[in-house]
Design an enzyme around this catalytic site. Structure first.
Site, PDB file in Angstrom:
ATOM      1  N   ASN A   1     -40.323 121.018  78.129  1.00 45.82           N
ATOM      2  CA  ASN A   1     -39.543 122.140  77.588  1.00 45.82           C
ATOM      3  C   ASN A   1     -38.827 122.921  78.697  1.00 45.82           C
ATOM      4  O   ASN A   1     -38.290 123.989  78.461  1.00 45.82           O
ATOM      5  CB  ASN A   1     -40.432 123.082  76.760  1.00 45.82           C
ATOM      6  CG  ASN A   1     -41.541 123.726  77.594  1.00 45.82           C
ATOM      7  OD1 ASN A   1     -41.586 123.542  78.804  1.00 45.82           O
ATOM      8  ND2 ASN A   1     -42.420 124.460  76.948  1.00 45.82           N
TER       9      ASN A   1
ATOM     10  N   HIS B   1     -40.246 124.147  81.484  1.00 44.44           N
ATOM     11  CA  HIS B   1     -41.007 125.165  82.218  1.00 44.44           C
ATOM     12  C   HIS B   1     -41.199 124.747  83.678  1.00 44.44           C
ATOM     13  O   HIS B   1     -41.203 123.566  84.015  1.00 44.44           O
ATOM     14  CB  HIS B   1     -42.352 125.473  81.546  1.00 44.44           C
ATOM     15  CG  HIS B   1     -43.397 124.402  81.625  1.00 44.44           C
ATOM     16  ND1 HIS B   1     -44.226 124.079  80.570  1.00 44.44           N
ATOM     17  CD2 HIS B   1     -43.781 123.579  82.627  1.00 44.44           C
ATOM     18  CE1 HIS B   1     -45.060 123.125  80.938  1.00 44.44           C
ATOM     19  NE2 HIS B   1     -44.810 122.801  82.181  1.00 44.44           N
TER      20      HIS B   1
ATOM     21  N   GLU C   1     -43.020 129.629  80.660  1.00 43.14           N
ATOM     22  CA  GLU C   1     -42.548 128.957  79.463  1.00 43.14           C
ATOM     23  C   GLU C   1     -41.173 129.516  79.054  1.00 43.14           C
ATOM     24  O   GLU C   1     -40.756 130.572  79.555  1.00 43.14           O
ATOM     25  CB  GLU C   1     -43.567 129.170  78.331  1.00 43.14           C
ATOM     26  CG  GLU C   1     -44.948 128.572  78.624  1.00 43.14           C
ATOM     27  CD  GLU C   1     -45.004 127.045  78.505  1.00 43.14           C
ATOM     28  OE1 GLU C   1     -43.958 126.375  78.644  1.00 43.14           O
ATOM     29  OE2 GLU C   1     -46.105 126.512  78.282  1.00 43.14           O
TER      30      GLU C   1
END
Ligand code: F6R
Length: 254
Positions: free
Chosen positions: A137, A139, A144
């Site tokens: 994603n 990160h 995050e």
């Protein structure tokens, strides 16, 4: 955009490229301060470094600083990042484990712990080279999507996708902690040089997103576009969503 992209055939090749550059840097700067990540991606870097130590590289004065740590895992837990870095980095280099710094994620007051780690990093004189992996994603560390670009070391909450990805190390999802301590994005950006390693098709979209201007909070690694000295060293699968113009713009070296 100042990110340079180096593409190599396999994850082993990317690890060797970075490991040899780090070894050279340590030869020139014996008291180097190196920021280290965990996960599968940096393992070939650490194997290369251990090999260089076997061949005579002296790392006795280097200081190592972890990027992050799970909250609440008892000390010596095989999935704690301290344990991981001792086993995969310090032991193979026969380096003194006292030279490895990790945030205290067992403290009753995690926020205080985060502040203390931030201070330690600031007082160290600054990280010379920070090694990063990247999540599917986007990160970096445990920052995050949505993490502010000006974040310092803080208590973070793992997303479901990160916990799912990391459950491969724990055996099942329930055992993966939900909280962590992580260097913030602004903390990471203070490193003089940053090198991000990635391999495999499942990282291709995060890599393409990270290189696509402008930087955006939805894809934390894109903040690295604002850093003056960052390299992505990635394998062909992780580079598979970059078009040729992107590689040229970013100085790809095949
Ligand atoms: C690890 C870390 C994470 C990992 C990322 C990729 O200290 O901070 O950001 O770098 O989750 O993990 P791997 O390399 O296992 O795919």
């Amino acid at each position: 955009m100042s990110i340079s992209v180096i593409v190599r055939r396999s994850p082993n090749d990317t690890g060797t490229v970075i490991g040899l550059r780090l070894a050279q840097f340590i030869k020139e700067h014996p008291q180097a301060r190196i920021g280290v990540a965990t996960g599968s991606s940096p393992l070939p870097i650490y194997r290369t470094l251990a090999h260089e130590v076997d061949k005579g590289l002296d790392v006795s004065q280097v200081s190592w600083y972890a990027l992050d740590e799970y909250a609440g895992l008892p000390s010596g837990h095989p999935q704690s990042y301290r344990f991981f870095l001792e086993k995969n980095l310090m032991d193979p280099m026969k380096a003194n484990p006292d030279r490895l710094h990790t945030p205290d994620a067992l403290s009753q007051d995690l926020h205080k712990s985060a502040d203390r780690y931030e201070e330690l990093l600031a007082d160290s004189g600054g990280i010379d080279i920070q090694i990063l992996g990247i999540g599917i994603n986007g990160h970096i560390g445990f920052n995050e999507p949505g993490t502010p670009f000006d974040s310092l070391t803080h208590v973070g909450e793992l997303t479901e996708s990160t916990r799912l990805a990391n459950s491969r190390f724990f055996g099942n999802l329930e055992d993966v902690p939900t909280l962590c301590l992580t260097q913030g994005l602004a903390t990471i950006m203070r490193a003089k040089h940053i090198v991000l390693i990635a391999g495999g098709k499942n990282k291709a979209s995060a890599i393409a997103g990270a290189l696509l201007p402008p930087p955006k909070r939805a894809l934390p690694a894109s903040v690295l576009q604002n850093h003056p000295s960052t390299w992505f060293v990635i394998d062909e699968e992780a580079a598979s969503q970059l078009d040729q113009s992107n590689k040229e713009v970013t100085g790809s070296d095949r």
